[in-house]
Design an enzyme around this catalytic site. Structure first.
Site, PDB file in Angstrom:
ATOM      1  CB  THR A  38      -0.929   0.027   1.231  1.00 42.44           C
ATOM      2  OG1 THR A  38      -1.411   1.357   1.443  1.00 42.44           O
ATOM      3  CG2 THR A  38      -0.210  -0.404   2.489  1.00 42.44           C
TER       4      THR A  38
ATOM      5  CB  CYS B  76      -4.095   4.605  -4.396  1.00 46.75           C
ATOM      6  SG  CYS B  76      -5.177   3.537  -3.424  1.00 46.75           S
TER       7      CYS B  76
END
Length: 234
Positions: free
Chosen positions: A83, A197
């Site tokens: 992430t 992202c």
């Protein structure tokens, strides 16, 4: 091949892509039925998301360190945080373990610099776009000027990530919204756009952008395989 430690579940949608990409690249490079030795510690994203939006970054740091130590105890020999947002605490995680952590900004910065580009747009969660942890590393280590969308566009990008993409929801209106935002970044001089992202690659691809896209998920996963296969360590 060294065992890759994956800190996942943020969200599981993107973690599944990491697992797929890492094993596809391993099989491509080694042939046959080879796959990558790996250990994944997958957290409950509902808990992580709540802490993120509450600004409880110390608690999130503790959670990431706990997950990293669990992966290390499980046999991981290098570490990947699956992430972008949680790279806010990458240094603290690295300090807590004895194995190397592969920072998501580095393969992205190298890929962009290799193409001679200097000004890039950044899409991601509001935390990634508005806090300095990713942008400053790209500026400092790779000489990149990093720009982000305006306030309303940042809000839309963030909302679509948390309300849709982390839940596996992909819609044409949201794709159109991202296309328009990416075009506005290009109009501001962005020579490329970072999909900062790990879920954004579920929504848009190169066909949706007038300028090159650099997907952090893919670049990070491929770099993990490269590190795991490298002589002398990651």
């Amino acid at each position: 091949m060294r065992t890759i430690g994956l800190l996942g579940g943020m969200s599981w949608e993107s973690s599944a892509q990491y697992y797929r990409l890492i094993n596809q690249e391993t099989q491509r490079r080694l042939g046959g039925t080879h796959s990558a030795p790996s250990v994944m510690v997958s957290v409950d994203f509902a808990e992580i998301e709540a802490l993120q939006h509450a600004g409880e970054w110390d608690a999130l740091t503790d959670a990431m360190i706990d997950a990293a130590l669990q992966a290390e105890r499980g046999g991981a020999q290098l570490l990947v945080i699956c992430t972008n947002t949680m790279h806010r605490m990458a240094e603290a995680v690295q300090d807590a373990v004895a194995i190397p952590l592969l920072h998501i900004a580095d393969p992205v910065g190298r890929a962009i610099a290799a193409q001679g580009l200097t000004k890039v747009g950044l899409l991601g969660t509001a935390f990634t776009m508005e806090q300095p942890f990713l942008r400053e590393r790209l500026q400092r280590n790779y000489g990149l000027e990093v720009i982000t969308p305006d306030s309303q566009d940042r809000s839309d990008v963030h909302r679509i990530i948390y309300d849709e993409l982390v839940r596996g929801v992909v819609t044409e209106p949201s794709r159109a919204t991202y296309r328009a935002i990416m075009q506005r970044l290009a109009d501001q001089g962005a020579q490329a756009i970072i999909l900062g992202c790990t879920e954004i690659m579920l929504l848009v691809g190169q066909e949706d952008s007038a300028v090159p896209l650099f997907d952090t998920t893919t670049l990070h996963a491929l770099a993990a395989v490269e590190a795991a296969l490298a002589e002398g360590g990651a």
